[in-house]
Design an enzyme around this catalytic site. Sequence first.
Site, PDB file in Angstrom:
ATOM      1  N   SER A   1       4.977 -75.766-133.556  1.00  0.00           N
ATOM      2  CA  SER A   1       3.937 -74.978-134.211  1.00  0.00           C
ATOM      3  C   SER A   1       3.481 -75.661-135.488  1.00  0.00           C
ATOM      4  CB  SER A   1       4.461 -73.582-134.561  1.00  0.00           C
ATOM      5  OG  SER A   1       5.272 -73.622-135.727  1.00  0.00           O
ATOM      6  N   ASP A   2       2.200 -75.464-135.849  1.00  0.00           N
ATOM      7  CA  ASP A   2       1.810 -75.787-137.208  1.00  0.00           C
ATOM      8  C   ASP A   2       2.616 -74.879-138.127  1.00  0.00           C
ATOM      9  OD1 ASP A   2       0.513 -76.925-139.369  1.00  0.00           O
ATOM     10  OD2 ASP A   2      -1.481 -76.775-138.466  1.00  0.00           O
ATOM     11  N   TRP A   3       2.685 -75.252-139.387  1.00  0.00           N
ATOM     12  CA  TRP A   3       3.603 -74.588-140.302  1.00  0.00           C
ATOM     13  C   TRP A   3       3.141 -73.138-140.566  1.00  0.00           C
ATOM     14  CZ3 TRP A   3       5.072 -78.748-138.563  1.00  0.00           C
ATOM     15  CH2 TRP A   3       6.237 -79.402-138.959  1.00  0.00           C
TER      16      TRP A   3
END
Length: 749
Positions: free
Chosen positions: A280-282
């Site tokens: 996932s993106d952060w």
Amino acid sequence: MNNKVLLTAIISAMVMITSCKEEGKATSIATTNDSNKEITYKGTPISMDFESKIDSLIMEMTLEEKIGMLHGNTMFANKSVERLGIPELTMADGPLGVREEISRTSWAPAGWDNDFATYFPAGGGLAATWNPKLSYVFGNAVGAEARARDKDVLLSPAINIIRTPLGGRTYEYFTEDPFLNKKITVPFVVGVQENDVAACVKHYAANNQETHRDFVDVQIDERTLREIYLPAFKAAVEEAEAYSIMGAYNKFRGDYLCENPYMLDSILRKEWGFKGIVISDWAAVHTTKASLESGTDIEMGTPKPFNEFFFADKLIEAVKNGEVSEDEIDKHVRRILRLMFTLKTVDGKGQKEGSSSTEAHFKDAYDIAAESVVLLKNENNLLPINTSNISSIAVIGNNAIKKNALGGFGAGVKTKIEVTPLEGLQNRLPESVKINFAEGYKEAYKRDEKAKFGDITLNGPVTVNELDENLVNEAITAAKNSDLTIVFAGSNRDYETEASDRANLDLPYGQEELIHQLLEVNPNTIVVFIAGAPFDIKAVSDKSKAVIWTWFNGSEGGNALADVLLGNINPSGKLPWTMPVKLEDSPAHATNSFPGDDTVTYEEGILVGYRWFDTKNIEPLYPFGYGDSYTSFELGDLSINKSEFGEDETIDIKVAVKNTGDWDGKEVVQAYISKPNTSIERATNELKGFTKVEVDQGSTAMAYISIPVKELAFYNTDTKNWEVEKGTYIIKIGNSSRNLTMETSINIL
């Protein structure tokens, strides 16, 4: 042969030698029979040779140990299982080079003294080379630097399509064109992963704006999605064998991308056969069960207690109460372990050692920067600078001294070397030429004003656009008292930044007014724009004799730029996006479909970038694919292997490229396809092939372009298949989307 030509020949020879060495690295994955023919890059797939070992490890792991591998336990790593010899899976940002080490539990720098790295040109600069070989060089070098820092995953490349000139990350992305995008993406990924480092291709998908990126619901029709926004991701998976993909922040058709079964499972895994892991993106995960079962493997995030992540205590609870099966957990752990065994991280045996901040890597950064510089205008041959005729040069502008390795919101690089334009000129100019430097304008912000989209940069600082009278007077005096003026204008990485789109195309800090004043006192003024995205430069371009566009161009950017200005390098960069006359000419703005609110609908459909300008007969300021040279080229003797083709065949094109000028140089031959009497909506022209050819002055070289007939396919939303429309196609050849000087027709049976 004069000294400049001799020096050019020497540098060209050095570049050719380096290129040959780099091509040698790629021999295991690249084949070619001619120096001007396209190299085919092919990655190595995830290994499936360790299944029994992986099964044994999973059987020995507790539920808590398994779930610890599925979420961040530091800012850039998951949790290890030390008792079983499973280390952390370590990650690093990397679009400009390997990011400095940060603290394990916050974004604060770790304070190491051994985390310096090479600062490489930003994505726009790499794409402007139109040279896939250099993309491989970039990927291979930055992969080696990641390996040297013991990083398993490099969060790069960023390959989202440039939909709006205002995009805050346009500097980081490659292009507005899906074909050029995938041709730059594939060799980059292959190069990275040859170093036992996984490329994490981002941001999947339809993440084309920073405005409302955390929640905006993107609506794209299926054909546009397939033909414009997914081709580079598809090629990264199917051709480059990318080991990881980053799930984006935004929603797509109602579901967040990290819990989107259509994108993560139906397309990515089932259609494309992706075997790697989705990270996932952060802080882009919003659910536990839905995100995991849709296909996200590792949840990464911002600094909050790591056990509070959706894939941490919440997931343990979901398994214990029967909402999520342990078999589902095992599936994701197995994917991660497959990657770790492929990268040789479990036992470390045979893993590449890597190298960082080496002379070879700085040379790689120089080579990319040197081929990225775009000559936009050159009246009266003001360029290259003839130092034998001048004794002084006025160097004007904050951008002459601005450093961009660090800055803005997002990943930067802590580097030992970043040569500014002023330093580059000081390094390259003979002692007989005096430099009169004046800053001219200040990079200044009104930080106490609230940002508001529409009149200032969204979420970003408010620029001060009033000039300082004293700075202007110093600049005017320097220009009056110099034989030649170079003004360095444009932008920087504090103004073009992640998490913020620009409000308009205006040059910040009052630069335009300053440039006009300088042109009045010294007509021999060269304007150099340093930026990652288009600006409104029409008035400046109209009044200037010489205009150059360059990028946030890495550790050696100043030296490369100076070599172009002085003629030691003949510019060969081409714009990877369209420079509009005004913002309203660009498709997302002409259709009033940017930035949206809770939802954004891509009203322009497949007519993105130059496709819109060409199809709607809108004249750009500078077209896609455009870039001038100190020499001149003539394209001729167009030939094709035959006139009729089946769907499984390849169109082989040959074009003679004659250098009719006085300099050795490189030209990008571009092939566009159009379909007369089409039964579906199509753009007037679509890029389907290109090649960069080096030609000595007075010589002719052959350019070879191969286009598989399947590249002509459109996505049929009724049949849910790619189909090649039968009939006549026109192949147009030229050196930009608006300068297509030859054409021929073929028939698809």
